[in-house]
Design a protein around this motif. Structure first.
Motif, PDB file in Angstrom:
ATOM      1  N   LEU A  39       0.677  -1.267  -0.019  1.00  0.00           N
ATOM      2  CA  LEU A  39       0.131   0.005   0.177  1.00  0.00           C
ATOM      3  C   LEU A  39       0.952   1.149  -0.007  1.00  0.00           C
ATOM      4  O   LEU A  39       2.066   1.293   0.694  1.00  0.00           O
ATOM      5  CB  LEU A  39      -0.729   0.098   1.155  1.00  0.00           C
ATOM      6  CG  LEU A  39      -2.265  -0.873   1.271  1.00  0.00           C
ATOM      7  CD1 LEU A  39      -2.847  -0.585   2.510  1.00  0.00           C
ATOM      8  CD2 LEU A  39      -3.009  -0.525   0.136  1.00  0.00           C
ATOM      9  N   SER A  44      -1.519   3.705   3.811  1.00  0.00           N
ATOM     10  CA  SER A  44      -1.180   2.788   5.053  1.00  0.00           C
ATOM     11  C   SER A  44      -1.319   3.333   6.126  1.00  0.00           C
ATOM     12  O   SER A  44      -1.749   2.914   7.243  1.00  0.00           O
ATOM     13  CB  SER A  44       0.476   2.500   4.330  1.00  0.00           C
ATOM     14  OG  SER A  44       0.725   1.465   5.356  1.00  0.00           O
ATOM     15  N   HIS A  57     -13.779  -2.993  -1.774  1.00  0.00           N
ATOM     16  CA  HIS A  57     -12.711  -2.297  -2.531  1.00  0.00           C
ATOM     17  C   HIS A  57     -13.286  -1.928  -3.730  1.00  0.00           C
ATOM     18  O   HIS A  57     -13.287  -2.614  -4.700  1.00  0.00           O
ATOM     19  CB  HIS A  57     -11.425  -2.910  -2.675  1.00  0.00           C
ATOM     20  CG  HIS A  57     -10.322  -2.123  -3.492  1.00  0.00           C
ATOM     21  ND1 HIS A  57      -9.106  -2.635  -3.813  1.00  0.00           N
ATOM     22  CD2 HIS A  57     -10.273  -0.789  -3.776  1.00  0.00           C
ATOM     23  CE1 HIS A  57      -8.338  -1.769  -4.448  1.00  0.00           C
ATOM     24  NE2 HIS A  57      -9.133  -0.402  -4.255  1.00  0.00           N
ATOM     25  N   ASP A  65      -4.228  -3.891  -4.046  1.00  0.00           N
ATOM     26  CA  ASP A  65      -4.508  -3.189  -2.764  1.00  0.00           C
ATOM     27  C   ASP A  65      -5.473  -4.058  -2.018  1.00  0.00           C
ATOM     28  O   ASP A  65      -5.362  -4.094  -0.813  1.00  0.00           O
ATOM     29  CB  ASP A  65      -4.943  -1.931  -2.923  1.00  0.00           C
ATOM     30  CG  ASP A  65      -4.010  -0.627  -3.576  1.00  0.00           C
ATOM     31  OD1 ASP A  65      -2.797  -1.313  -3.407  1.00  0.00           O
ATOM     32  OD2 ASP A  65      -4.141   0.295  -3.904  1.00  0.00           O
ATOM     33  N   CYS A  68      -3.616  -6.740  -0.260  1.00  0.00           N
ATOM     34  CA  CYS A  68      -2.636  -6.157   0.682  1.00  0.00           C
ATOM     35  C   CYS A  68      -3.676  -5.901   2.007  1.00  0.00           C
ATOM     36  O   CYS A  68      -3.295  -6.228   3.145  1.00  0.00           O
ATOM     37  CB  CYS A  68      -2.205  -4.681   0.345  1.00  0.00           C
ATOM     38  SG  CYS A  68      -0.862  -4.971  -0.782  1.00  0.00           S
TER      39      CYS A  68
END
Length: 270
Positions: A39, A44, A57, A65, A68
């Motif tokens: 990220l 982050s 998302h 992402d 992640c």
């Protein structure tokens, strides 16, 4: 699907194929597969704790992402209108061994496609300029969140979108707000990662809008603003003059006036 969206989806299908190869390392896929959290620094630091939370998302692209955040413990679902992007995201999930669900579809249809019991909506970098209806976007966010659920959003600052680098300086060049039926056309022979593969669909359409449009849409959708921040870095070189700022981020060069390049916000569904 209208001609603007058809062109954009064709371009993003092409880009997904190129980006999944990640020849330039822009998406840091090899680092991600080696176990690194990739990220970008802004989200982050700001996303907060997601372990055990159900997370959607929006506009997930190839899913890096999404995965992640799943690695951080989120029960993650990525949504994107590009079938090629979704295919690449599912493949990346399999390669990494990190489980996540990926759904093909329009952001506006998210409540119908995903449901309405999410704790978090996450969306970042290069998202809202591709959408012709910011109010429908905000309503979709509110529609998938449970009461008390939260949005995290990070993207280019609308304040900088009107500028272009011309003759070595930044100048206002585009209208700050686009009519729904008249987006701004952008021509590009290649994608933004530095990969030199030529694009067949070498033009796209984007909608300009102000920060007030974004905030007003979220408020009208029943969201409560928690924070709004501006940043002087971006995770890509928006203008040729920009220089590296560490951690895969870029800033304007020394001697240029300081300007907001990125915007991040958090909001909670009332």
């Amino acid at each position: 699907m209208d001609s603007f969206k058809q062109s954009n989806r064709a371009s993003w299908d092409e880009r997904a194929e190129i980006h999944a190869k990640d020849r330039t390392g822009f998406y840091a896929i090899d680092r991600f597969l080696a176990g690194e959290d990739v990220l970008y620094p802004i989200e982050s630091a700001e996303i907060g704790q997601v372990d055990g939370l159900k997370l959607a998302h929006f506009q997930c692209h190839i899913g890096i992402d999404t995965l992640c955040l799943a690695r951080r413990g989120a029960i993650a679902t990525g949504l994107d209108f590009s079938p090629q992007a979704i295919t690449k995201a599912r493949a990346l999930s399999q390669r990494s061994g990190i489980p996540a669900e990926f759904v093909e579809g329009e952001v506006y249809d998210a409540p119908e496609l995903l449901g309405s019991d999410f704790d978090v909506v996450f969306t970042s970098w290069g998202t809202i300029t591709w959408l012709d209806d910011i109010r429908a976007w905000a309503q979709a966010i509110a529609g998938v969140l449970k009461p008390g659920g939260r949005l995290y959003f990070a993207d280019n600052s609308p304040a900088i979108e009107a500028f272009e680098q011309i003759d070595g300086t930044l100048r206002p060049h585009y209208d700050w707000r686009s009519a729904r039926e008249k987006p701004q056309r952008f021509d590009a022979a290649t994608t933004y990662t530095g990969d030199e593969t030529p694009l067949v669909t070498n033009f796209t359409y984007e909608w300009m809008r102000g920060t007030s449009d974004v905030i007003d849409a979220l408020l009208k959708a029943g969201m409560q603003l928690d924070f709004l921040r501006e940043h002087e870095v971006l995770p890509f070189r928006m203008f040729p003059m920009m220089v590296e700022a560490g951690d895969r981020m870029f800033r304007l060069p020394a001697g240029m006036p300081r300007m907001p390049l990125a915007l991040s916000l958090g909001a909670t569904k009332r």
